[in-house]
Design an enzyme around this catalytic site. Structure first.
Site, mmCIF file in Angstrom:
data_model
loop_
_atom_site.group_PDB
_atom_site.id
_atom_site.type_symbol
_atom_site.label_atom_id
_atom_site.label_comp_id
_atom_site.label_asym_id
_atom_site.label_seq_id
_atom_site.Cartn_x
_atom_site.Cartn_y
_atom_site.Cartn_z
ATOM 1 N N GLU A 218 41.284 27.736 29.145
ATOM 2 C CA GLU A 218 40.212 28.152 30.057
ATOM 3 C C GLU A 218 38.960 28.624 29.337
ATOM 4 O O GLU A 218 37.851 28.366 29.790
ATOM 5 C CB GLU A 218 40.689 29.338 30.921
ATOM 6 N N ASP A 219 39.144 29.346 28.238
ATOM 7 C CA ASP A 219 38.037 30.119 27.679
ATOM 8 C C ASP A 219 37.614 29.754 26.265
ATOM 9 O O ASP A 219 36.799 30.459 25.667
ATOM 10 C CB ASP A 219 38.408 31.613 27.705
#
Length: 179
Positions: free
Chosen positions: A56-57
């Site tokens: 996600e990051d």
């Protein structure tokens, strides 16, 4: 493999900070993995705890996770990875459905993550009060709906004798913070 996952997460999240704090981001996956380890989670589940936000990051993707840690870890990380192209509501609704239908390991990964997130929010709320909600994509009422919905679904399909103890800690935190 667990040490390798910790090092991978540390490198991937290098320079990132937690919302509403100066805390290095890596402390979050470390706490999630520790919760899973203390609950007797498998090596793959603990690794997924370290890696749950990598896709996600950070620039890494699921293939990177599979290559380094195998299919099971990739599967667990994938089950908990949000599609950031979707709205906040759609992403959270998907997570609630994942908790509802997920196996014990998926539920455990998500609850360990949500528990740490909620405890961090609670801590920051004590420091800065209502202004905390401006740091998020959703305010108090939406967050309340989300955390309570996860709580309502987390035990579905798991015999009470197999529910990890930190599920109760999560329930207690939800009740305390959103009462």
């Amino acid at each position: 493999m667990i040490k390798k996952a910790e090092e991978f997460a540390f490198q991937a999240h290098q320079g990132q900070k937690r919302k509403c704090s100066d805390e290095d981001y890596i402390v979050h996956p470390i706490r999630v993995a520790k919760t899973l380890q203390l609950a007797g989670g498998s090596t793959e589940l603990i690794c997924a705890g370290f890696l749950h936000d990598v896709v996600e990051d950070t620039p890494y993707d699921l293939e990177d996770i599979k290559k380094e840690f195998g299919e099971r870890v990739r599967y667990l990380v994938d089950s908990h990875t949000e599609d950031k192209t979707q709205s906040w509501q759609a992403r959270k609704s998907h997570t609630i459905e994942t908790v509802k239908g997920g196996c014990k390991d998926i539920k455990s990964l998500i609850i360990a993550d949500k528990l740490d997130n909620l405890l961090s929010i609670e801590d920051q709320y004590q420091k800065i009060g209502e202004t905390i909600w401006s740091q998020f994509n959703a305010g108090y009422e939406q967050q309340k709906w989300y955390y309570q919905s996860v709580e309502n679904m987390m035990r579905k399909g798991i015999p009470s004798t197999q529910t990890p103890a930190f599920f109760k800690t999560y329930s207690d935190a939800v009740q305390r913070f959103f009462a």
